[in-house]
Motif scaffolding. Structure first.
Motif, PDB file in Angstrom:
ATOM      1  N   GLY A  43      18.212  12.457   0.506  1.00 22.28           N
ATOM      2  CA  GLY A  43      17.189  13.072  -0.330  1.00 22.28           C
ATOM      3  C   GLY A  43      16.161  12.124  -0.906  1.00 22.28           C
ATOM      4  O   GLY A  43      15.311  12.546  -1.677  1.00 22.28           O
ATOM      5  N   VAL A  44      16.212  10.824  -0.547  1.00 22.17           N
ATOM      6  CA  VAL A  44      15.259   9.853  -1.068  1.00 22.17           C
ATOM      7  C   VAL A  44      14.231   9.543   0.013  1.00 22.17           C
ATOM      8  O   VAL A  44      14.580   9.075   1.096  1.00 22.17           O
ATOM      9  CB  VAL A  44      15.961   8.559  -1.528  1.00 22.17           C
ATOM     10  CG1 VAL A  44      14.933   7.537  -1.983  1.00 22.17           C
ATOM     11  CG2 VAL A  44      16.947   8.859  -2.649  1.00 22.17           C
ATOM     12  N   ASP A  45      12.972   9.793  -0.296  1.00 22.19           N
ATOM     13  CA  ASP A  45      11.882   9.627   0.662  1.00 22.19           C
ATOM     14  C   ASP A  45      11.122   8.344   0.336  1.00 22.19           C
ATOM     15  O   ASP A  45      10.264   8.326  -0.550  1.00 22.19           O
ATOM     16  CB  ASP A  45      10.955  10.839   0.598  1.00 22.19           C
ATOM     17  CG  ASP A  45       9.900  10.841   1.694  1.00 22.19           C
ATOM     18  OD1 ASP A  45       9.640   9.760   2.267  1.00 22.19           O
ATOM     19  OD2 ASP A  45       9.337  11.919   1.957  1.00 22.19           O
ATOM     20  N   LEU A  46      11.433   7.252   1.048  1.00 22.66           N
ATOM     21  CA  LEU A  46      10.778   5.978   0.779  1.00 22.66           C
ATOM     22  C   LEU A  46       9.303   6.013   1.174  1.00 22.66           C
ATOM     23  O   LEU A  46       8.476   5.323   0.574  1.00 22.66           O
ATOM     24  CB  LEU A  46      11.499   4.851   1.515  1.00 22.66           C
ATOM     25  CG  LEU A  46      12.928   4.556   1.033  1.00 22.66           C
ATOM     26  CD1 LEU A  46      13.553   3.451   1.869  1.00 22.66           C
ATOM     27  CD2 LEU A  46      12.937   4.178  -0.435  1.00 22.66           C
ATOM     28  N   GLY A  47       8.976   6.811   2.191  1.00 20.68           N
ATOM     29  CA  GLY A  47       7.573   6.935   2.565  1.00 20.68           C
ATOM     30  C   GLY A  47       6.744   7.562   1.457  1.00 20.68           C
ATOM     31  O   GLY A  47       5.630   7.118   1.165  1.00 20.68           O
ATOM     32  N   ALA A  48       7.303   8.599   0.821  1.00 17.81           N
ATOM     33  CA  ALA A  48       6.609   9.224  -0.307  1.00 17.81           C
ATOM     34  C   ALA A  48       6.477   8.249  -1.466  1.00 17.81           C
ATOM     35  O   ALA A  48       5.466   8.240  -2.174  1.00 17.81           O
ATOM     36  CB  ALA A  48       7.358  10.478  -0.749  1.00 17.81           C
ATOM     37  N   ALA A  49       7.501   7.414  -1.657  1.00 16.93           N
ATOM     38  CA  ALA A  49       7.435   6.419  -2.725  1.00 16.93           C
ATOM     39  C   ALA A  49       6.303   5.432  -2.478  1.00 16.93           C
ATOM     40  O   ALA A  49       5.555   5.078  -3.405  1.00 16.93           O
ATOM     41  CB  ALA A  49       8.765   5.690  -2.844  1.00 16.93           C
ATOM     42  N   ASP A  50       6.168   4.993  -1.240  1.00 12.49           N
ATOM     43  CA  ASP A  50       5.082   4.061  -0.913  1.00 12.49           C
ATOM     44  C   ASP A  50       3.720   4.708  -1.140  1.00 12.49           C
ATOM     45  O   ASP A  50       2.790   4.076  -1.654  1.00 12.49           O
ATOM     46  CB  ASP A  50       5.202   3.611   0.549  1.00 12.49           C
ATOM     47  CG  ASP A  50       6.396   2.697   0.785  1.00 12.49           C
ATOM     48  OD1 ASP A  50       6.900   2.115  -0.197  1.00 12.49           O
ATOM     49  OD2 ASP A  50       6.832   2.581   1.947  1.00 12.49           O
ATOM     50  N   GLU A  51       3.606   5.978  -0.767  1.00 11.26           N
ATOM     51  CA  GLU A  51       2.330   6.671  -0.970  1.00 11.26           C
ATOM     52  C   GLU A  51       2.028   6.812  -2.456  1.00 11.26           C
ATOM     53  O   GLU A  51       0.877   6.641  -2.896  1.00 11.26           O
ATOM     54  CB  GLU A  51       2.360   8.053  -0.320  1.00 11.26           C
ATOM     55  CG  GLU A  51       1.047   8.806  -0.477  1.00 11.26           C
ATOM     56  CD  GLU A  51       1.067  10.200   0.119  1.00 11.26           C
ATOM     57  OE1 GLU A  51       0.149  10.981  -0.210  1.00 11.26           O
ATOM     58  OE2 GLU A  51       1.988  10.510   0.887  1.00 11.26           O
ATOM     59  N   ALA A  52       3.069   7.121  -3.251  1.00 12.22           N
ATOM     60  CA  ALA A  52       2.863   7.263  -4.702  1.00 12.22           C
ATOM     61  C   ALA A  52       2.381   5.952  -5.306  1.00 12.22           C
ATOM     62  O   ALA A  52       1.475   5.930  -6.143  1.00 12.22           O
ATOM     63  CB  ALA A  52       4.155   7.725  -5.368  1.00 12.22           C
ATOM     64  N   ILE A  53       2.984   4.837  -4.892  1.00 11.69           N
ATOM     65  CA  ILE A  53       2.568   3.528  -5.405  1.00 11.69           C
ATOM     66  C   ILE A  53       1.109   3.256  -5.061  1.00 11.69           C
ATOM     67  O   ILE A  53       0.339   2.750  -5.890  1.00 11.69           O
ATOM     68  CB  ILE A  53       3.484   2.422  -4.848  1.00 11.69           C
ATOM     69  CG1 ILE A  53       4.893   2.576  -5.441  1.00 11.69           C
ATOM     70  CG2 ILE A  53       2.930   1.040  -5.153  1.00 11.69           C
ATOM     71  CD1 ILE A  53       5.916   1.686  -4.793  1.00 11.69           C
ATOM     72  N   ALA A  54       0.720   3.604  -3.837  1.00 12.94           N
ATOM     73  CA  ALA A  54      -0.672   3.385  -3.430  1.00 12.94           C
ATOM     74  C   ALA A  54      -1.633   4.215  -4.275  1.00 12.94           C
ATOM     75  O   ALA A  54      -2.748   3.783  -4.589  1.00 12.94           O
ATOM     76  CB  ALA A  54      -0.830   3.731  -1.955  1.00 12.94           C
ATOM     77  N   ARG A  55      -1.204   5.413  -4.666  1.00 13.03           N
ATOM     78  CA  ARG A  55      -2.080   6.286  -5.449  1.00 13.03           C
ATOM     79  C   ARG A  55      -2.218   5.816  -6.891  1.00 13.03           C
ATOM     80  O   ARG A  55      -3.287   5.949  -7.494  1.00 13.03           O
ATOM     81  CB  ARG A  55      -1.535   7.719  -5.433  1.00 13.03           C
ATOM     82  CG  ARG A  55      -1.642   8.427  -4.098  1.00 13.03           C
ATOM     83  CD  ARG A  55      -1.244   9.893  -4.270  1.00 13.03           C
ATOM     84  NE  ARG A  55      -1.294  10.630  -3.019  1.00 13.03           N
ATOM     85  CZ  ARG A  55      -1.557  11.931  -2.926  1.00 13.03           C
ATOM     86  NH1 ARG A  55      -1.822  12.617  -4.032  1.00 13.03           N
ATOM     87  NH2 ARG A  55      -1.559  12.548  -1.769  1.00 13.03           N
ATOM     88  N   ILE A  56      -1.120   5.300  -7.470  1.00 13.85           N
ATOM     89  CA  ILE A  56      -1.169   4.982  -8.899  1.00 13.85           C
ATOM     90  C   ILE A  56      -1.708   3.584  -9.175  1.00 13.85           C
ATOM     91  O   ILE A  56      -2.076   3.275 -10.312  1.00 13.85           O
ATOM     92  CB  ILE A  56       0.217   5.146  -9.563  1.00 13.85           C
ATOM     93  CG1 ILE A  56       1.215   4.129  -9.026  1.00 13.85           C
ATOM     94  CG2 ILE A  56       0.717   6.565  -9.387  1.00 13.85           C
ATOM     95  CD1 ILE A  56       2.594   4.257  -9.650  1.00 13.85           C
ATOM     96  N   GLY A  57      -1.797   2.741  -8.148  1.00 16.01           N
ATOM     97  CA  GLY A  57      -2.330   1.389  -8.358  1.00 16.01           C
ATOM     98  C   GLY A  57      -3.704   1.380  -9.003  1.00 16.01           C
ATOM     99  O   GLY A  57      -3.909   0.701 -10.027  1.00 16.01           O
ATOM    100  N   PRO A  58      -4.676   2.133  -8.481  1.00 13.49           N
ATOM    101  CA  PRO A  58      -6.007   2.147  -9.117  1.00 13.49           C
ATOM    102  C   PRO A  58      -5.991   2.742 -10.523  1.00 13.49           C
ATOM    103  O   PRO A  58      -6.811   2.365 -11.360  1.00 13.49           O
ATOM    104  CB  PRO A  58      -6.832   3.021  -8.160  1.00 13.49           C
ATOM    105  CG  PRO A  58      -6.118   2.952  -6.852  1.00 13.49           C
ATOM    106  CD  PRO A  58      -4.663   2.864  -7.208  1.00 13.49           C
ATOM    107  N   LEU A  59      -5.073   3.674 -10.791  1.00 12.62           N
ATOM    108  CA  LEU A  59      -4.997   4.273 -12.126  1.00 12.62           C
ATOM    109  C   LEU A  59      -4.573   3.246 -13.160  1.00 12.62           C
ATOM    110  O   LEU A  59      -5.072   3.231 -14.286  1.00 12.62           O
ATOM    111  CB  LEU A  59      -4.003   5.443 -12.119  1.00 12.62           C
ATOM    112  CG  LEU A  59      -4.362   6.621 -11.214  1.00 12.62           C
ATOM    113  CD1 LEU A  59      -3.226   7.622 -11.167  1.00 12.62           C
ATOM    114  CD2 LEU A  59      -5.652   7.295 -11.695  1.00 12.62           C
ATOM    115  N   ALA A  60      -3.643   2.384 -12.779  1.00 12.53           N
ATOM    116  CA  ALA A  60      -3.227   1.321 -13.690  1.00 12.53           C
ATOM    117  C   ALA A  60      -4.308   0.258 -13.812  1.00 12.53           C
ATOM    118  O   ALA A  60      -4.581  -0.249 -14.914  1.00 12.53           O
ATOM    119  CB  ALA A  60      -1.925   0.694 -13.203  1.00 12.53           C
TER     120      ALA A  60
END
Length: 355
Positions: free
Chosen positions: A21-38
């Motif tokens: 149930g752990v999606d590492l690909g989704a995790a990588d995408e989430a990190i890419a999305r939140i980088g500019p927000l931080a």
């Protein structure tokens, strides 16, 4: 030897992290999305950006004579359940920052940096982006840097669409400038700064009141009830820091769970109490509506909610503070005074004028 073991991860049909149930690909995408927000909250004191094992902040101790670091942590509570029910996650991150930075400023600290923790049942990069966008916006309002965090996927432990949110912040104040009860004196004015609504407190009661209602309907408000309940918390940090820089302030009080009666005594020394005039408050319409819909007693409302004031300022003179806040667009008012109080007597905060 473990080579060739029947449980080796490359066995066809063997177990995998994704199958659990752990999606590492989704995790990588989430990190890419939140980088500019931080990154939008970063100044030169933030080193290295996101992605490391710890956030780096170059604290300039030379700016201070005797710096004291102040830390705070908090969450958003069951307001998240309303956000989940309405599938709106873009404001709870701002709520999170407000709960933490407005605790940091109470002793007089300037918020420096912030970290968040988001646990989800299933990682949806778009959902994570919405939440962190709110965190980023809150940090920008408060003037602190979002330097790190953690997103954890908890399959089988949380509902697929469930999540929880926590935040951690650090600020700094000069040792001799630390606010608190030792400064408070009889006759000090208690000044109220208006809230935007419930902020992030009292939602266990609020949810009980509205659990059978259509949150898209107004129920007597000028907007859908769900919109009013999800309105983000007001962030007071910069207004309070401006007050501290230009006026004499003895104490600050962040009005959270327990309302004024539960929080104001935390900044009052032994032997002193406060007389607060409830009639001076413009209670937000959403709270008036919740009281009507739930048939909640007035005293219970005041014990649970902020009732229109999310931050209190205790100061020897009200006029300078009120003038400065008015210049900043804050419609504050004097709601009470510090008074003598006998230890062991009635509650230290007395609310007069309850309807």
């Amino acid at each position: 030897m473990i080579s060739g073991s029947p449980s080796a991860p490359d066995e066809p049909g063997g177990l995998s992290y994704a199958a659990s149930g752990v999606d590492l690909g989704a995790a990588d995408e989430a990190i890419a999305r939140i980088g500019p927000l931080a990154a939008r909250t970063h100044g030169p004191q933030v080193l290295g950006g996101l992605g490391g094992f710890g956030g780096l902040f170059a604290f300039d101790a030379g700016r201070y004579r005797r710096p004291v670091l102040v830390s705070a942590t908090d969450g958003v509570g069951t307001k998240l359940e309303l956000a989940r029910a309405l599938a709106r996650h873009d404001t709870v991150g701002l709520d999170l920052v407000a709960m933490v930075v407005d605790d940091l400023v109470v002793p007089g600290a300037e918020p420096l940096f912030f970290l968040d923790y988001l646990a989800v049942g299933r990682l949806d990069p778009g959902h994570v982006e919405q939440v962190v966008a709110g965190v980023s916006e809150g940090c920008a309002i408060a003037g602190c840097a979002l330097i790190g965090g953690e997103t954890a996927e908890h399959p089988g432990v949380m509902p697929v669409d469930g999540y929880d949110l926590a935040g951690f912040g650090v600020g700094v104040v000069e040792r001799e400038a630390v606010l608190g009860r030792r400064r408070v004196r009889p006759g000090d004015a208690v000044i109220a700064l208006p809230s935007s609504g419930l902020h992030s407190n009292g939602y266990s009661l609020a949810r009980r009141i509205v659990e059978e209602l259509d949150l898209q309907a107004p129920h007597g408000l000028d907007e859908p009830l769900g919109d009013a309940l999800l309105r983000p918390s007001r962030i007071y940090a910069r207004d309070c820091l401006a007050l501290l820089a230009a006026t004499d302030v003895h104490a600050l009080c962040h009005v959270t769970g327990g309302g004024i009666e539960g929080n104001l005594p935390r900044v009052l020394p032994e032997g002193l109490g406060a007389a607060v005039d409830a009639a001076t408050f413009a209670v937000p319409p959403v709270l008036v509506t919740l009281q009507r819909l739930g048939g909640v007693a007035t005293a219970e409302m005041w014990r649970t909610f902020n009732m229109g004031a999310g931050m209190l300022v205790v100061a020897p003179e009200a006029d300078p503070a009120l003038a400065l806040l008015a210049d900043r667009g804050v419609d504050a008012w004097v709601c009470g005074r510090v008074v003598e109080h006998t230890a062991g007597g009635p509650d230290p905060v007395v609310l007069a004028g309850l309807a």
